[in-house]
Design a protein around this motif. Structure first.
Motif, PDB file in Angstrom:
ATOM      1  N   ASN A  69     -21.417   1.876  -5.666  1.00 23.42           N
ATOM      2  CA  ASN A  69     -21.755   1.004  -4.542  1.00 23.42           C
ATOM      3  C   ASN A  69     -23.143   0.383  -4.728  1.00 23.42           C
ATOM      4  O   ASN A  69     -23.337  -0.807  -4.462  1.00 23.42           O
ATOM      5  CB  ASN A  69     -21.704   1.808  -3.242  1.00 23.42           C
ATOM      6  CG  ASN A  69     -21.920   0.945  -2.017  1.00 23.42           C
ATOM      7  OD1 ASN A  69     -21.059   0.169  -1.612  1.00 23.42           O
ATOM      8  ND2 ASN A  69     -23.091   1.068  -1.404  1.00 23.42           N
ATOM      9  N   LYS A  70     -24.101   1.174  -5.214  1.00 22.98           N
ATOM     10  CA  LYS A  70     -25.448   0.648  -5.450  1.00 22.98           C
ATOM     11  C   LYS A  70     -25.454  -0.383  -6.573  1.00 22.98           C
ATOM     12  O   LYS A  70     -26.120  -1.424  -6.486  1.00 22.98           O
ATOM     13  CB  LYS A  70     -26.401   1.800  -5.789  1.00 22.98           C
ATOM     14  CG  LYS A  70     -26.805   2.635  -4.583  1.00 22.98           C
ATOM     15  CD  LYS A  70     -27.886   3.638  -4.949  1.00 22.98           C
ATOM     16  CE  LYS A  70     -28.353   4.391  -3.710  1.00 22.98           C
ATOM     17  NZ  LYS A  70     -29.435   5.372  -4.017  1.00 22.98           N
ATOM     18  N   ILE A  71     -24.702  -0.094  -7.639  1.00 21.48           N
ATOM     19  CA  ILE A  71     -24.630  -1.039  -8.759  1.00 21.48           C
ATOM     20  C   ILE A  71     -23.998  -2.350  -8.308  1.00 21.48           C
ATOM     21  O   ILE A  71     -24.477  -3.447  -8.644  1.00 21.48           O
ATOM     22  CB  ILE A  71     -23.819  -0.420  -9.917  1.00 21.48           C
ATOM     23  CG1 ILE A  71     -24.573   0.776 -10.502  1.00 21.48           C
ATOM     24  CG2 ILE A  71     -23.553  -1.457 -11.005  1.00 21.48           C
ATOM     25  CD1 ILE A  71     -23.787   1.547 -11.534  1.00 21.48           C
ATOM     26  N   SER A  72     -22.920  -2.251  -7.523  1.00 17.97           N
ATOM     27  CA  SER A  72     -22.251  -3.453  -7.026  1.00 17.97           C
ATOM     28  C   SER A  72     -23.164  -4.262  -6.102  1.00 17.97           C
ATOM     29  O   SER A  72     -23.165  -5.497  -6.146  1.00 17.97           O
ATOM     30  CB  SER A  72     -20.970  -3.063  -6.280  1.00 17.97           C
ATOM     31  OG  SER A  72     -20.351  -4.183  -5.705  1.00 17.97           O
ATOM     32  N   LYS A  73     -23.965  -3.572  -5.307  1.00 20.68           N
ATOM     33  CA  LYS A  73     -24.873  -4.263  -4.385  1.00 20.68           C
ATOM     34  C   LYS A  73     -25.951  -5.027  -5.141  1.00 20.68           C
ATOM     35  O   LYS A  73     -26.348  -6.125  -4.745  1.00 20.68           O
ATOM     36  CB  LYS A  73     -25.510  -3.243  -3.439  1.00 20.68           C
ATOM     37  CG  LYS A  73     -26.247  -3.863  -2.263  1.00 20.68           C
ATOM     38  CD  LYS A  73     -26.674  -2.816  -1.262  1.00 20.68           C
ATOM     39  CE  LYS A  73     -27.322  -3.456  -0.052  1.00 20.68           C
ATOM     40  NZ  LYS A  73     -27.720  -2.429   0.957  1.00 20.68           N
ATOM     41  N   ARG A  74     -26.415  -4.456  -6.255  1.00 25.09           N
ATOM     42  CA  ARG A  74     -27.449  -5.131  -7.044  1.00 25.09           C
ATOM     43  C   ARG A  74     -26.897  -6.297  -7.831  1.00 25.09           C
ATOM     44  O   ARG A  74     -27.545  -7.339  -7.969  1.00 25.09           O
ATOM     45  CB  ARG A  74     -28.100  -4.129  -7.987  1.00 25.09           C
ATOM     46  CG  ARG A  74     -28.997  -3.130  -7.293  1.00 25.09           C
ATOM     47  CD  ARG A  74     -29.713  -2.254  -8.304  1.00 25.09           C
ATOM     48  NE  ARG A  74     -30.621  -1.293  -7.637  1.00 25.09           N
ATOM     49  CZ  ARG A  74     -31.392  -0.423  -8.289  1.00 25.09           C
ATOM     50  NH1 ARG A  74     -31.374  -0.418  -9.626  1.00 25.09           N
ATOM     51  NH2 ARG A  74     -32.181   0.397  -7.623  1.00 25.09           N
TER      52      ARG A  74
END
Length: 316
Positions: free
Chosen positions: A304-309
């Motif tokens: 989720n963090k990777i996708s948000k970045r």
């Protein structure tokens, strides 16, 4: 008068508090959520009490709370088990293959259905593609066994008429993964395309009109309008898929397993069932299940963090 005097201070306190006032104004609507809340408390949160078994030497006569603590003994036992790497490798292999071939399949089907201009034909294809989702894995695997049987199976009958030898498809380790992927795509591709079809209907038609005026072709429209507009939906579904990479599909794998394919088909879920239910090692199997759940939780947070970045799309 006494009853009204007792109620009045309570209502006045609610009106002063904005949050409570808002909740109180929708109090009847919240009653509709009560059955769902009770369901989650009883069937989702209350069973989490059983996680304690993973840290205890569970005894029937002592119960969960009365059983002695063992700490991380069963987690260490699983990590040092000779079958740990085989089970983890099989789980990741099947999940990765399903992600590689199964994830884009609903998107491709949705794009193909969206390209059909005639409504009746489109609805017919949609209905046909949805139907396998409602067929249980028990029925699907039974059909596979009947079709691929070395004695009475349709495929081997054709091979025999052609002068070829019969093949035991379900007992061939090299054919196990292809059968798993093909059957999984066949069963879930239609149902998975529903989300993409819904997302396609939300794309502004003026974008397509503008592309036609500019002389853009089908492929140019697909890669410059359709897919970019579907990117948030694809990202969300990809997050869910990557977070569940340790869920290789218990029903399907367990039913398709044979003694000959056990070395490539034993996954975490089937291993938990066999050690917990069949062998009675409840604490050990609970520790394995908790290990898988923790890894899945970490994966969904990281992905989720990777996708948000990367795409500014996330679950939270």
């Amino acid at each position: 008068m006494v009853a009204s005097e007792e109620v009045l201070p309570f209502t006045q306190r609610i009106k002063k508090n904005k949050s409570l006032s808002k909740i109180w104004s929708f109090r009847y609507i919240y009653l509709f959520l009560l059955p769902a809340l009770i369901w989650f408390l009883v069937f989702a949160y209350y069973p989490m009490y059983g996680i304690l078994i993973a840290f205890k030497d569970f005894k029937y006569n002592l119960g969960i709370l009365g059983s002695p603590w063992e700490g991380f003994r069963y987690f260490k036992q699983f990590l040092n088990d000779s079958s740990f790497y085989d089970v983890l490798r099989n789980t990741l292999s099947i999940s990765a293959l399903k992600l590689l071939f199964g994830f884009p399949a609903p998107l491709v089907l949705a794009l193909m259905l969206n390209a059909i201009s005639k409504g009746k034909i489109k609805r017919a294809f949609q209905t046909i593609s949805y139907l396998p989702h409602f067929v249980s894995w028990v029925v699907v695997v039974t059909l596979l066994q009947k079709i691929l049987s070395p004695n009475v199976g349709l495929i081997n009958d054709i091979r025999n008429h052609m002068g070829l030898d019969s093949i035991f498809f379900m007992g061939n380790p090299s054919l196990f993964y292809p059968l798993v992927i093909i059957s999984d795509i066949w069963k879930g591709v239609g149902w998975g395309s529903i989300i993409y079809l819904a997302a396609l209907t939300n794309i502004d038609p003026h974008l397509y009109e503008a592309s036609q005026i500019d002389g853009a072709g089908r492929w140019s429209t697909l890669f410059k309008i359709t897919l970019p507009c579907l990117t948030p939906t694809i990202a969300i579904l990809l997050i869910f898929s990557l977070s569940g990479i340790l869920n290789a599909g218990f029903d399907q794998i367990y039913l398709m397993q044979t003694p000959a394919t056990l070395n490539v088909s034993e996954i975490l879920d089937t291993y938990v069932l066999k050690t917990g239910i069949q062998q009675g090692q409840f604490a050990y199997s609970t520790a394995i299940g908790l290990f898988k759940s923790v890894i899945s939780l970490l994966l969904i947070v990281v992905v989720n963090k990777i996708s948000k970045r990367l795409s500014d799309t996330s679950l939270w």
